[in-house]
Design a protein around this motif. Sequence first.
Motif, PDB file in Angstrom:
ATOM      1  N   ILE A 180     -69.557  -7.876 -26.704  1.00  0.00           N
ATOM      2  CA  ILE A 180     -68.563  -7.317 -26.436  1.00  0.00           C
ATOM      3  C   ILE A 180     -67.833  -8.354 -25.256  1.00  0.00           C
ATOM      4  O   ILE A 180     -68.705  -8.693 -24.257  1.00  0.00           O
ATOM      5  CB  ILE A 180     -68.446  -6.007 -25.718  1.00  0.00           C
ATOM      6  CG1 ILE A 180     -69.273  -5.025 -26.758  1.00  0.00           C
ATOM      7  CG2 ILE A 180     -67.179  -5.412 -25.316  1.00  0.00           C
ATOM      8  CD1 ILE A 180     -69.133  -3.578 -26.161  1.00  0.00           C
ATOM      9  N   VAL A 181     -66.669  -8.849 -25.572  1.00  0.00           N
ATOM     10  CA  VAL A 181     -66.056  -9.902 -24.773  1.00  0.00           C
ATOM     11  C   VAL A 181     -64.790  -9.371 -24.190  1.00  0.00           C
ATOM     12  O   VAL A 181     -64.062  -8.764 -24.899  1.00  0.00           O
ATOM     13  CB  VAL A 181     -65.599 -11.303 -25.561  1.00  0.00           C
ATOM     14  CG1 VAL A 181     -64.795 -12.282 -24.617  1.00  0.00           C
ATOM     15  CG2 VAL A 181     -66.890 -11.879 -25.909  1.00  0.00           C
TER      16      VAL A 181
ATOM     17  N   ALA B  73     -60.727  -5.857 -37.449  1.00  0.00           N
ATOM     18  CA  ALA B  73     -59.771  -4.598 -37.226  1.00  0.00           C
ATOM     19  C   ALA B  73     -59.421  -4.413 -35.618  1.00  0.00           C
ATOM     20  O   ALA B  73     -59.775  -5.310 -34.909  1.00  0.00           O
ATOM     21  CB  ALA B  73     -60.597  -3.377 -37.844  1.00  0.00           C
ATOM     22  N   TYR B  74     -58.465  -3.688 -35.700  1.00  0.00           N
ATOM     23  CA  TYR B  74     -57.595  -3.621 -34.283  1.00  0.00           C
ATOM     24  C   TYR B  74     -57.563  -2.020 -33.704  1.00  0.00           C
ATOM     25  O   TYR B  74     -57.290  -1.222 -34.422  1.00  0.00           O
ATOM     26  CB  TYR B  74     -56.358  -4.291 -34.533  1.00  0.00           C
ATOM     27  CG  TYR B  74     -55.362  -4.302 -33.290  1.00  0.00           C
ATOM     28  CD1 TYR B  74     -55.370  -5.271 -32.314  1.00  0.00           C
ATOM     29  CD2 TYR B  74     -54.321  -3.140 -33.208  1.00  0.00           C
ATOM     30  CE1 TYR B  74     -54.367  -5.356 -31.191  1.00  0.00           C
ATOM     31  CE2 TYR B  74     -53.494  -3.212 -32.101  1.00  0.00           C
ATOM     32  CZ  TYR B  74     -53.666  -4.315 -31.242  1.00  0.00           C
ATOM     33  OH  TYR B  74     -52.910  -4.744 -30.031  1.00  0.00           O
ATOM     34  N   VAL B  75     -57.968  -1.904 -32.358  1.00  0.00           N
ATOM     35  CA  VAL B  75     -57.764  -0.775 -31.990  1.00  0.00           C
ATOM     36  C   VAL B  75     -56.717  -0.843 -30.845  1.00  0.00           C
ATOM     37  O   VAL B  75     -56.656  -1.635 -30.083  1.00  0.00           O
ATOM     38  CB  VAL B  75     -59.013  -0.177 -31.304  1.00  0.00           C
ATOM     39  CG1 VAL B  75     -58.889   1.014 -30.344  1.00  0.00           C
ATOM     40  CG2 VAL B  75     -60.117  -0.082 -32.215  1.00  0.00           C
ATOM     41  N   PRO B  76     -55.428  -0.038 -31.045  1.00  0.00           N
ATOM     42  CA  PRO B  76     -54.181  -0.292 -30.295  1.00  0.00           C
ATOM     43  C   PRO B  76     -54.493   0.479 -29.038  1.00  0.00           C
ATOM     44  O   PRO B  76     -55.103   1.327 -28.645  1.00  0.00           O
ATOM     45  CB  PRO B  76     -53.172   0.382 -31.189  1.00  0.00           C
ATOM     46  CG  PRO B  76     -53.797   1.512 -31.997  1.00  0.00           C
ATOM     47  CD  PRO B  76     -55.279   0.855 -32.184  1.00  0.00           C
TER      48      PRO B  76
ATOM     49  N   ALA C  21     -59.777  -4.893 -29.491  1.00  0.00           N
ATOM     50  CA  ALA C  21     -59.303  -3.786 -28.745  1.00  0.00           C
ATOM     51  C   ALA C  21     -58.379  -3.914 -27.778  1.00  0.00           C
ATOM     52  O   ALA C  21     -58.648  -4.481 -26.863  1.00  0.00           O
ATOM     53  CB  ALA C  21     -60.412  -2.776 -28.447  1.00  0.00           C
ATOM     54  N   ASP C  22     -57.111  -3.483 -27.857  1.00  0.00           N
ATOM     55  CA  ASP C  22     -56.371  -3.831 -26.787  1.00  0.00           C
ATOM     56  C   ASP C  22     -55.993  -2.820 -25.972  1.00  0.00           C
ATOM     57  O   ASP C  22     -55.233  -1.770 -26.134  1.00  0.00           O
ATOM     58  CB  ASP C  22     -54.778  -4.267 -27.388  1.00  0.00           C
ATOM     59  CG  ASP C  22     -53.816  -4.888 -26.489  1.00  0.00           C
ATOM     60  OD1 ASP C  22     -54.171  -4.908 -25.341  1.00  0.00           O
ATOM     61  OD2 ASP C  22     -52.692  -5.494 -27.027  1.00  0.00           O
TER      62      ASP C  22
ATOM     63  N   VAL D  62     -63.851  -7.634 -28.926  1.00  0.00           N
ATOM     64  CA  VAL D  62     -62.922  -8.298 -27.844  1.00  0.00           C
ATOM     65  C   VAL D  62     -62.203  -7.209 -27.277  1.00  0.00           C
ATOM     66  O   VAL D  62     -61.597  -6.265 -27.837  1.00  0.00           O
ATOM     67  CB  VAL D  62     -61.577  -9.419 -28.365  1.00  0.00           C
ATOM     68  CG1 VAL D  62     -60.925  -9.863 -27.216  1.00  0.00           C
ATOM     69  CG2 VAL D  62     -62.505 -10.524 -29.061  1.00  0.00           C
ATOM     70  N   LEU D  63     -62.384  -6.942 -25.962  1.00  0.00           N
ATOM     71  CA  LEU D  63     -61.795  -5.955 -25.364  1.00  0.00           C
ATOM     72  C   LEU D  63     -60.725  -6.418 -24.242  1.00  0.00           C
ATOM     73  O   LEU D  63     -61.041  -7.128 -23.314  1.00  0.00           O
ATOM     74  CB  LEU D  63     -62.792  -4.992 -24.578  1.00  0.00           C
ATOM     75  CG  LEU D  63     -62.207  -3.670 -23.860  1.00  0.00           C
ATOM     76  CD1 LEU D  63     -62.975  -2.582 -24.789  1.00  0.00           C
ATOM     77  CD2 LEU D  63     -62.799  -3.607 -22.577  1.00  0.00           C
TER      78      LEU D  63
END
Lengths: 336, 325, 296
Positions: free
Chosen positions: A34-35, A88-91, A171-172, A202-203
């Motif tokens: 996890i970065v 994939a993306y977590v908004p 994840a943004d 990526v967090l």
Amino acid sequence: MILEVDKLQIDYQAKDGVTRAVDGASFVVPEGRIVGLVGESGCGKTTAVRAIMGVLAENGRRAGGRIVFKGQEVDAATTKRLLWRDIAYVPQSAMSSLDPVYTVGAQIVEVLTKRGNANRRDARKRAAELFDLVGLNERRLADYPHQFSGGMRQRAAIAMALALSPSLLLADEPVTALDVIVQRQILDMLRDLQERLHLSMVLVTHDISVVAYLCDEVVVMYAGQVIESGPVREVLARPRHPYTMGLRNAFPDLMTDAMELVPIGGSPPDLRDAPPGCRFAPRCPFVLETCTTGADGHSLANGHMSACRRDGEADLLRKEALDPVTWQRSSSFAAS
Amino acid sequence: MRLVVERFTHNALALLAVTTILFFMFRLMPGTPLAAFINENLNADQQQQMLEQFGLDRPMWQQYFIYLANLLQGEMGLSFFQRRPVTTILLEVLPNSVILTLSSLVIAYVFGVLAGAWLAWKRGSWIERVAVPAVLATRAAPEFWIGMVLLSLLSFNAGWFPSGGASSPGLAYTSNWQRMLSWDYIHHLALPVLTLALYLQGLPLLLMRSNMLEVMHEEFVTMARMKGFSEWRIVIHHAARNALLPVVTAFALGVGLSMGGNVVIETVFSWPGIGRLLVQAVSVHDYPLAQGAFLMIAMVLALMNFVADLLYIVLDPRVSHGRRG
Amino acid sequence: MAGVAETATPTVLQRIASMPLRDPFAFVGLSIYVIFALIALLADVLAPMPPLEILFTSTGKLAANLPPSLDYPFGTTNLGRDIYAQLIHGTRSALAVGLSAAIVVSSVGTVVGLVAGYFGGRIDSLLMRIADMALSLPFLPFVIVLTGFLGASTSNIVLAVALLLWPNSARVIRSQVLTVRERTYVEAARVTGASSWRILFVHVAPNILPLSFVYAAIAIGWAIITEASVSFLGFGDSESVSWGYMLQDAFSSQALSRGQYAWFVPPGICIILIVVAGFFISRGYEEVFMPRLRGR
């Protein structure tokens, strides 16, 4: 390395000129790690992540640099194949990221059938599994986004992101909009899922305490550039860039109770007219003449990179940075 | 459900208010109060019957309630000039107005929605720079003037369409339905429908365009993009589906509003509808008929406002499905 | 508190005044207004011929249905009247109707919106119920019935238009007031004990002024179209020559079947120009002052 971002440059075209929102940012995401991508708002971290997904705003454009996914360089066209299946993306706000006129279940099924190869029945079964995985009752699949609470919506968004078993999750600010207790639940869940599914992540966050809590590696961005990066323990214990030192002072969880919170004075530079030399110089309490001219500093030791020009004196500066008076100096400096 | 009742009550109250305003308006018109309903064109029997039916010899407030009671039974008095019940006359011409309104609205909205979405797509192109002011001009033109120009060009000059009315003289039909399905009727209908559609398409077009532009910036559209969906799916399933919500509501409202606006179109094309009837009734001071026609238009307006509310409730889950924990 | 208000007020006014220079659409709109205003003022110079004067040819015959020529740029009517003169003089009645309706609509709408939005409570719900009622009356039929029975005069048309149009502006202004009311400088004024009316007119009103302009510009167009429609239906003011009167005259004199486009096309174009000018101006103000109201 599952993802390598190399000297990425992103431009935004506006009426009054071009803004280079990301200027030569480089970082890597090792497999299964996890970065944390951390920085103040407007530092380009969200833009960088969106560039990886290939969905910049209409006036945005990749002006240079390379993005390499699993050893293969990708551009806008090739990224499209990877979307959601591999990346994939977590908004940040699941509320506005879910279509208000369809049920959450329908939207997960849509991804499974249109981007995966599932038929509708399998998709529904898989959606129920996904809800189970993120701790939601499968009956809630029939509900509309606005019927969920904030924390539940965020869980639903994570379920959505995991639908096609991607290997990389971006994840943004996934917990920024939530209260502290729910934040922790979601972060714990993310870590748990990451371990179980062997995800790379990526967090993006502005909150260095979230990085400390969850991440293995950290990348600190300032004014469109990466100014420090390395293993979380190393970087947070021995920050070598004054900005990181200041950032660490400005957030509560990390420090002992006795320590008061010290904000960094001033605000990030206008990127249409970035200062020469080190971009942090106008706010930096340790600024020297040489900081505003000449080439970037770039020193790497044990995977810990710092862009500070006074990197040789890092240990000394760190001690001074612990003293709040140092930062008063910076704010008066920035004001003048 | 509570919402439905609430909207129904709201619209019913508005309609009651309109009928009340109308009652007093017609009684405050110049002339004696009796003149509003009785005139010398009616014979003595009819006059006596009217006096009793509307309680015209009683105080104003009693008259008001008698008026409401009569209305509820669909009783609106006798037309001065046609000497027939107003309700009968209205029901005769109502289908003509409804057909005119609905067919032009359907054409206008189908075209407007598609063209609006397309223009949103073409944003920043020269097509948009030409089309948007052109559409604004159609919204700015008086409806009857569009009708006059089309009439002159397509009917008098080109001879493609009849210049007015709803049927050619000398034709007879066994039923109303047969008449309305006949080629002759459609031929007469075409030009007024074209005119109205041309006038009406601007609203859905501009609405759809600006909604699309707005929705395309919504985060969920970006998300759909991130999910790798095809452009078609993003535009149709997500953007257009959301952008359509207000347009559908506008359609229902449009039915009500355009029934009132038909007044001029029906006059230009001598189309035997409610609007033309109202104009004729007002110009010959046929008070009962004018009042009836006005009420009928107001009723359609209130009904369609209610339908618009219902559609909104049905189509937007944020309204129909309350918040849950 | 006063300092805040006094810096806020002139900037809003300055922005209102300078807006047309920044928005090309609004500039075009304003230019159209100015041109028509000049035509209306100089009507007697531009068209010395009285619009209802019946003209005869040199041979003493009625100058009926003449095609456009140098003498009569748009030709003559079937009764031998100069169409050009009618068009020029029609500008006066159009502007008279449009401006008076705009003034009434936007001032009533502004005051009602301000009072309802700022005081809230019973006054608010009463005013908004009245607005609902006015909005549930069918527009054109109401105007026709009113002018048909009360008498066909310009003032009755303006009255009818004003009666039905104020609620639109009142509603929007009310909701704007609701947000302005919560701003810090209004809060500050309240804390320092300024009276409600002072706060309302000194601190809140300047902020909703742009909206009043938007609705005034829209009302001008609506009133002119309405006047034209009512005149066309035969309920217009028989004393004045308006564009609607010209269209009605052309229609009932079979100008359509004779193909006298020069008779009935120009009045329509004039109406379109003035209404579009209103659209452009309101669009400009919305763009500058209320970007959120518009799609991007």
